[in-house]
Design an enzyme around this catalytic site. Structure first.
Site, PDB file in Angstrom:
ATOM      1  N   ARG A  76      14.400  10.184   0.427  1.00  0.00           N
ATOM      2  CA  ARG A  76      15.550   9.701   1.196  1.00  0.00           C
ATOM      3  C   ARG A  76      16.857  10.348   0.727  1.00  0.00           C
ATOM      4  NH1 ARG A  76      13.949   3.317   2.099  1.00  0.00           N
ATOM      5  NH2 ARG A  76      13.024   3.662   4.136  1.00  0.00           N
ATOM      6  N   GLY A  88       6.457   2.895   6.757  1.00  0.00           N
ATOM      7  CA  GLY A  88       6.681   3.155   5.339  1.00  0.00           C
ATOM      8  C   GLY A  88       5.404   3.475   4.586  1.00  0.00           C
TER       9      GLY A  88
HETATM   10  P1  ADP Z   1       3.214   0.891   7.743  1.00  0.00           P
HETATM   11  O1  ADP Z   1       4.164   0.542   6.602  1.00  0.00           O
HETATM   12  O2  ADP Z   1       2.810   2.327   7.700  1.00  0.00           O
HETATM   13  O3  ADP Z   1       3.768   0.465   9.066  1.00  0.00           O
HETATM   14  P2  ADP Z   1       1.742  -1.562   7.383  1.00  0.00           P
HETATM   15  O4  ADP Z   1       2.839  -2.080   6.527  1.00  0.00           O
HETATM   16  O5  ADP Z   1       1.556  -2.161   8.710  1.00  0.00           O
HETATM   17  O6  ADP Z   1       1.881   0.029   7.517  1.00  0.00           O
HETATM   18  O7  ADP Z   1       0.358  -1.767   6.630  1.00  0.00           O
HETATM   19  C1  ADP Z   1       0.046  -1.108   5.447  1.00  0.00           C
HETATM   20  C2  ADP Z   1      -0.917  -1.889   4.610  1.00  0.00           C
HETATM   21  O8  ADP Z   1      -2.089  -2.212   5.311  1.00  0.00           O
HETATM   22  C3  ADP Z   1      -1.340  -1.096   3.416  1.00  0.00           C
HETATM   23  O9  ADP Z   1      -0.851  -1.745   2.269  1.00  0.00           O
HETATM   24  C4  ADP Z   1      -2.858  -1.109   3.464  1.00  0.00           C
HETATM   25  O10 ADP Z   1      -3.452  -1.324   2.209  1.00  0.00           O
HETATM   26  C5  ADP Z   1      -3.141  -2.268   4.368  1.00  0.00           C
HETATM   27  N1  ADP Z   1      -4.463  -2.149   4.995  1.00  0.00           N
HETATM   28  C6  ADP Z   1      -4.897  -1.189   5.819  1.00  0.00           C
HETATM   29  N2  ADP Z   1      -6.181  -1.409   6.168  1.00  0.00           N
HETATM   30  C7  ADP Z   1      -6.575  -2.534   5.529  1.00  0.00           C
HETATM   31  C8  ADP Z   1      -7.782  -3.280   5.486  1.00  0.00           C
HETATM   32  N3  ADP Z   1      -8.851  -2.897   6.183  1.00  0.00           N
HETATM   33  N4  ADP Z   1      -7.794  -4.402   4.740  1.00  0.00           N
HETATM   34  C9  ADP Z   1      -6.729  -4.796   4.045  1.00  0.00           C
HETATM   35  N5  ADP Z   1      -5.566  -4.132   4.049  1.00  0.00           N
HETATM   36  C10 ADP Z   1      -5.472  -3.020   4.780  1.00  0.00           C
HETATM   37 MG    MG Z   2       4.547  -1.311   5.571  1.00  0.00          MG
END
Ligand code: ADP
Ligand code: MG
Length: 392
Positions: A39, A349
């Site tokens: 950033r 993120g």
């Molecule tokens: P982003 O920040 O990219 O938008 P999110 O915050 O929605 O993504 O979600 C990210 C989290 O989802 C990660 O910490 C990941 O470990 C978790 N995650 C992804 N798939 C699974 C799963 N099958 N079971 C539990 N947690 C999951």
């Molecule tokens: Mg997230």
């Protein structure tokens, strides 16, 4: 397109320019070191432009949450290294001498104000606080894309008191995100993963109006599967969102969007690096197991869609990638995007950290610096920090 004025549209020579950056960088609790300076690096273009144009550059940002009272001191040090010049850090923005310090700045000088969230007035978008910040400057530049979805004193409040324009990072973010979903090279493929359907309903709905193909992974898979009557064992599942999941599936069908859910997954009894895992088809998740990553068959299906894409937009890891054991699905998605000739956009993120973890940052067309902001933009919401800037 960003229909707002930018730093190019105002004369900044010898002017005091307040620049809101997003210096909300991760800091290692033990060492106090910045663990990713992305950033800060992304903010350099605007800062250097202003220095070269002879502005007096007054930087501000939040770091962490209100009440945590985190300091931007490590950021000022890193910034000085990156700019190869002195950056004067103002550790108490309410001290009487701050105005004297700012008044004695020379053209091209840079100061950084301490964390705007040292006071609860920042998030409250307090008018007096906004006015106080604005009183230091002649012009306001917002370049904090990661905070643009929040109307806070230093993002939106100050715009009521100063002519306000966008910086280059906000411009780059908006152009990349806008182009990829509103005027994409087709087919447009979106991959949506992450933990919860509830946090992604808005983006799923909005994307269904735009995309040709939607690939769903991550923990939200299990809410969809359960809605379809499949037993998901101990997998994360939002039982109160089953109807929402069905509506999304129905909408995809009505719109002719190709929606792919995982066909197989890596399951384990617990979320741990030391647990024993196995890959099973999604219909065969044992009662005491949970799905933590997409399986090889699903990865192959996703890779095929990514290969055919003109544009790929990715939001949310498809597995619990923080644990190596459950990271291969997310890695394969990232690698397929890196290898493709499509325009590749990463918003979110945790998705951005995943790409960083796999060392594939340079292979993507655009990685957003703002998880929440990019999500809200893709949902079609207005970002108050950008709306408040002067129109072109
Ligand atoms: P982003 O920040 O990219 O938008 P999110 O915050 O929605 O993504 O979600 C990210 C989290 O989802 C990660 O910490 C990941 O470990 C978790 N995650 C992804 N798939 C699974 C799963 N099958 N079971 C539990 N947690 C999951
Ligand atoms: Mg997230």
């Amino acid at each position: 397109m960003l229909n707002k004025k930018t730093v190019r549209d105002v004369s900044v020579k010898s002017k005091k320019v307040l620049v809101r950056c997003d210096f909300n960088v991760p800091i290692d609790k033990e060492t106090g070191n910045i663990t990713s300076d992305k950033r800060i690096v992304e903010s350099l273009k605007t800062i250097k432009y202003l220095i070269n144009a002879g502005a007096k550059v007054i930087l501000c940002s939040h770091i962490g949450k209100t009440g945590q009272n985190k300091t931007l001191l490590p950021v000022s040090k890193r910034l000085a290294e990156l700019l190869e010049m002195d950056v004067l850090f103002i550790e108490d923005i309410f001290k009487d001498n701050v105005r004297d310090v700012i008044d004695s700045m020379q053209d091209g000088d840079v100061v950084l104000l301490e964390n705007t969230r040292m006071t609860e007035k920042e998030e409250a978008n307090d008018e007096e606080f906004a006015k106080y910040l604005a009183s230091f400057a002649d012009i306001f530049v917002n370049d904090a894309f990661g905070s643009a979805h929040r109307a806070h004193a230093s993002t939106e409040g100050v715009t009521h008191f100063l002519p306000s324009v966008a910086g280059f990072l906000i411009e780059k973010e908006i152009e990349a995100l806008d182009h990829s979903i509103n005027d994409p090279k087709r087919p447009l493929v979106a991959i949506v993963g992450g933990a919860k359907v509830s946090s992604k309903i808005g983006v799923l709905n909005a994307l269904l109006d735009k995309v040709d193909t939607l690939l769903i992974g991550g923990a939200m898979t299990y809410t969809f599967l359960k809605a379809e009557g499949i037993n998901v064992g101990k997998s994360l599942c939002e039982d109160d969102k089953l109807d929402v999941a069905l509506e999304i599936l129905q909408k995809a069908a009505n719109k002719g969007v190709k929606l792919l859910l995982p066909v197989d997954n890596v399951v384990a009894k617990e979320m741990s690096e030391y647990t024993e895992e196995m890959t099973v088809s999604v219909e065969k998740i044992p009662e005491d197991y949970m799905g933590l990553d997409i399986g090889k068959k699903t990865s192959a299906l996703f890779e095929e869609e990514i290969k055919k894409a003109g544009t790929v937009v990715w939001n949310g890891p498809v597995g619990m990638f923080e644990l190596d054991k459950f990271s291969s699905g997310t890695r394969k998605v990232a690698e397929a995007m890196a290898d493709s000739n499509a325009v590749t956009i990463v918003g979110g993120g945790d998705s951005a950290s995943a790409v960083e973890k796999f060392g594939l940052e340079d292979k993507m067309s655009h990685i957003s610096t703002g998880g929440g902001a990019s999500l809200e933009f893709m949902e079609g919401k207005k970002l108050p920090g950008i709306e408040a800037l002067l129109d072109k």
